[in-house]
Design a protein around this motif. Structure first.
Motif, PDB file in Angstrom:
ATOM      1  N   SER A 236       0.774  -1.250   0.000  1.00  0.00           N
ATOM      2  CA  SER A 236       0.000   0.000   0.000  1.00  0.00           C
ATOM      3  C   SER A 236       0.805   1.300   0.000  1.00  0.00           C
ATOM      4  O   SER A 236       0.208   2.360  -0.189  1.00  0.00           O
ATOM      5  CB  SER A 236      -0.933   0.024   1.217  1.00  0.00           C
ATOM      6  N   PRO A 237       2.132   1.311   0.224  1.00  0.00           N
ATOM      7  CA  PRO A 237       2.837   2.595   0.332  1.00  0.00           C
ATOM      8  C   PRO A 237       2.671   3.520  -0.872  1.00  0.00           C
ATOM      9  O   PRO A 237       2.703   4.740  -0.725  1.00  0.00           O
ATOM     10  CB  PRO A 237       4.307   2.181   0.500  1.00  0.00           C
ATOM     11  N   ASP A 238       2.490   2.952  -2.063  1.00  0.00           N
ATOM     12  CA  ASP A 238       2.376   3.779  -3.264  1.00  0.00           C
ATOM     13  C   ASP A 238       0.934   4.101  -3.623  1.00  0.00           C
ATOM     14  O   ASP A 238       0.667   4.667  -4.685  1.00  0.00           O
ATOM     15  CB  ASP A 238       3.049   3.073  -4.450  1.00  0.00           C
ATOM     16  N   ALA A 239      -0.020   3.745  -2.770  1.00  0.00           N
ATOM     17  CA  ALA A 239      -1.429   3.960  -3.078  1.00  0.00           C
ATOM     18  C   ALA A 239      -1.746   5.456  -3.115  1.00  0.00           C
ATOM     19  O   ALA A 239      -1.182   6.261  -2.367  1.00  0.00           O
ATOM     20  CB  ALA A 239      -2.304   3.267  -2.031  1.00  0.00           C
ATOM     21  N   GLY A 242      -2.602   7.453   0.011  1.00  0.00           N
ATOM     22  CA  GLY A 242      -1.532   7.917   0.884  1.00  0.00           C
ATOM     23  C   GLY A 242      -1.294   9.414   0.783  1.00  0.00           C
ATOM     24  O   GLY A 242      -0.971  10.073   1.778  1.00  0.00           O
ATOM     25  N   HIS A 243      -1.458   9.977  -0.415  1.00  0.00           N
ATOM     26  CA  HIS A 243      -1.261  11.418  -0.590  1.00  0.00           C
ATOM     27  C   HIS A 243      -2.357  12.207   0.138  1.00  0.00           C
ATOM     28  O   HIS A 243      -2.078  13.236   0.767  1.00  0.00           O
ATOM     29  CB  HIS A 243      -1.265  11.767  -2.085  1.00  0.00           C
ATOM     30  N   ALA A 244      -3.594  11.705   0.047  1.00  0.00           N
ATOM     31  CA  ALA A 244      -4.688  12.360   0.764  1.00  0.00           C
ATOM     32  C   ALA A 244      -4.487  12.247   2.272  1.00  0.00           C
ATOM     33  O   ALA A 244      -4.781  13.179   3.026  1.00  0.00           O
ATOM     34  CB  ALA A 244      -6.030  11.736   0.363  1.00  0.00           C
ATOM     35  N   ARG A 245      -3.930  11.120   2.716  1.00  0.00           N
ATOM     36  CA  ARG A 245      -3.711  10.901   4.152  1.00  0.00           C
ATOM     37  C   ARG A 245      -2.670  11.893   4.692  1.00  0.00           C
ATOM     38  O   ARG A 245      -2.864  12.476   5.768  1.00  0.00           O
ATOM     39  CB  ARG A 245      -3.271   9.466   4.400  1.00  0.00           C
ATOM     40  N   VAL A 246      -1.587  12.074   3.968  1.00  0.00           N
ATOM     41  CA  VAL A 246      -0.544  13.011   4.395  1.00  0.00           C
ATOM     42  C   VAL A 246      -1.112  14.425   4.487  1.00  0.00           C
ATOM     43  O   VAL A 246      -0.871  15.164   5.449  1.00  0.00           O
ATOM     44  CB  VAL A 246       0.657  12.963   3.432  1.00  0.00           C
ATOM     45  N   PHE A 247      -1.892  14.807   3.472  1.00  0.00           N
ATOM     46  CA  PHE A 247      -2.492  16.139   3.455  1.00  0.00           C
ATOM     47  C   PHE A 247      -3.445  16.320   4.638  1.00  0.00           C
ATOM     48  O   PHE A 247      -3.441  17.350   5.319  1.00  0.00           O
ATOM     49  CB  PHE A 247      -3.237  16.338   2.128  1.00  0.00           C
ATOM     50  N   LEU A 248      -4.250  15.284   4.918  1.00  0.00           N
ATOM     51  CA  LEU A 248      -5.204  15.366   6.019  1.00  0.00           C
ATOM     52  C   LEU A 248      -4.498  15.485   7.360  1.00  0.00           C
ATOM     53  O   LEU A 248      -4.937  16.246   8.238  1.00  0.00           O
ATOM     54  CB  LEU A 248      -6.117  14.133   6.012  1.00  0.00           C
TER      55      LEU A 248
END
Length: 358
Positions: A236-239, A242-248
């Motif tokens: 899952s690291p490249d999913a 993950g970008h939305a999670r970091v932003f949140l």
């Protein structure tokens, strides 16, 4: 400075600060407010009716383990009258899912619930390890998400349950809102915040943790000393999520209420009639009998691409045209077993039952 006392009971020493509210409270008060908030979510949205058979999607992770514990606790405390089951999907990820399923098996004994495990290999003839070896890590989550959703419905049909509950929490839902905005997916944006969903041929699904923060779920599992598996999926690291999670997480650090604010914003979105009109009508997959907006459901399309050595054909329209140009699928290719649809009882106005928990 003397230790702070609990902001709720005023007696015990406060040992934690709630990420959701900022209150400094004691452990017992935290347990009580966390469980009560989930109970209020269940009763205010009328998720269940007495006698429902409910399958808890169990992965062995923190969310599903806490969900199983809380559902059992609330069912006994408030007399919901539910029959609870654990339903696990084995995606076939060596070093990850095989270990987490051992946790689920222990949870089965701890919570005294029947357990059903259904595997990708059993349903589709493929494991995620085999899929990733063919498609790589770029689009593997697409395959896993589609296969997992159908596997859950099939497992629930085997258990003959009325309802599936999953451990999706407030962070997950806020991430989905952000993802749909960033992708411009207006149709999904209109339904991604629904606490309860049901398609024409699927069993009801709901998210009792819709308003529960991920951090508080972790704290609940920690202080309750629950037995759960904490390793993230190795694929899952490249999913994209993950970008939305970091932003949140960045938003939450600046404004803790951002998670709930985003969910409420998503709830306020209305899909216009022209967007609704552009959506495809749900039908039945001609190959496996599962619900679909096309002649073939997404799972059958993905499986055909894998079987023909053209896995990308099911992911992009351009590659799909290339697959179609190759002609019809050979008769010897593996196919998904026919989906036996359970009888569906639905309200005329809402996919969730109108009669509340008793």
């Amino acid at each position: 400075m003397p230790p702070r006392t609990c902001a709720l009971c005023g007696d015990a020493r406060a040992i934690l600060k709630r990420p959701k509210t900022g209150q400094q409270i004691c452990k017992e008060c935290f347990f009580y407010v966390f469980e009560t908030e989930v109970h209020n979510t269940i009763t205010e949205t009328r998720l269940f009716k007495r006698g429902d058979r409910v399958a808890i999607g169990a992965s062995g992770g923190k969310d599903s383990t806490v969900l199983a514990h809380v559902m059992k606790t609330l069912n006994e405390r408030y007399g919901y009258g539910l029959e609870l089951f654990l339903l696990s999907i084995d995606e076939g990820i060596t070093g990850y899912r095989d270990d987490s399923l051992e946790t689920v098996k222990r949870n089965q004994q701890q919570y005294e619930m029947p357990l059903k495990i259904l595997s990708y290999d059993e349903l589709y003839g493929w494991t995620m390890d085999a899929i990733v070896s063919q498609v790589g890590k770029k689009n593997n989550c697409t395959f896993c998400g589609v296969f997992r959703r159908q596997a859950l419905d099939r497992g629930a049909a085997i258990l003959n349950v009325d309802h599936i509950v999953t451990g999706h929490n407030a962070d997950d839902i806020a991430e989905t809102v952000l993802m749909n905005i960033m992708r411009g997916d207006i149709a999904r944006l209109g339904r991604c915040t629904s606490i309860c969903t049901q398609g024409e041929d699927t069993i009801k699904r709901s998210k009792p943790f819709k308003y529960a923060y991920e951090k508080e779920i972790v704290m609940y599992a920690y202080f309750k000393k629950l037995d759960y598996f904490s390793t993230e999926c190795i694929y899952s690291p490249d999913a994209y999520r993950g970008h939305a999670r970091v932003f949140l997480k960045d938003l939450e650090a600046a404004r803790p209420s951002a998670i709930i604010d985003i969910i409420h914003s998503g709830e306020a979105f209305e899909v216009t009639d022209d967007v609704k009109a552009s959506q495809k009508t749900q039908q039945t997959c001609k190959r496996c009998g599962y619900m679909s907006s096309n002649e073939l459901c997404k799972a059958c399309t993905l499986l055909e691409g894998l079987e023909r050595g053209m896995a990308a054909a099911a992911v992009t329209d351009r590659a799909r045209k290339k697959l179609d140009a190759e002609g019809p699928a050979p008769a010897h290719l593996r196919q998904i077993p026919l989906f036996q649809r359970p009888p569906i009882v639905r309200s005329n106005q809402n996919p969730c039952p109108n009669n509340s928990v008793v």
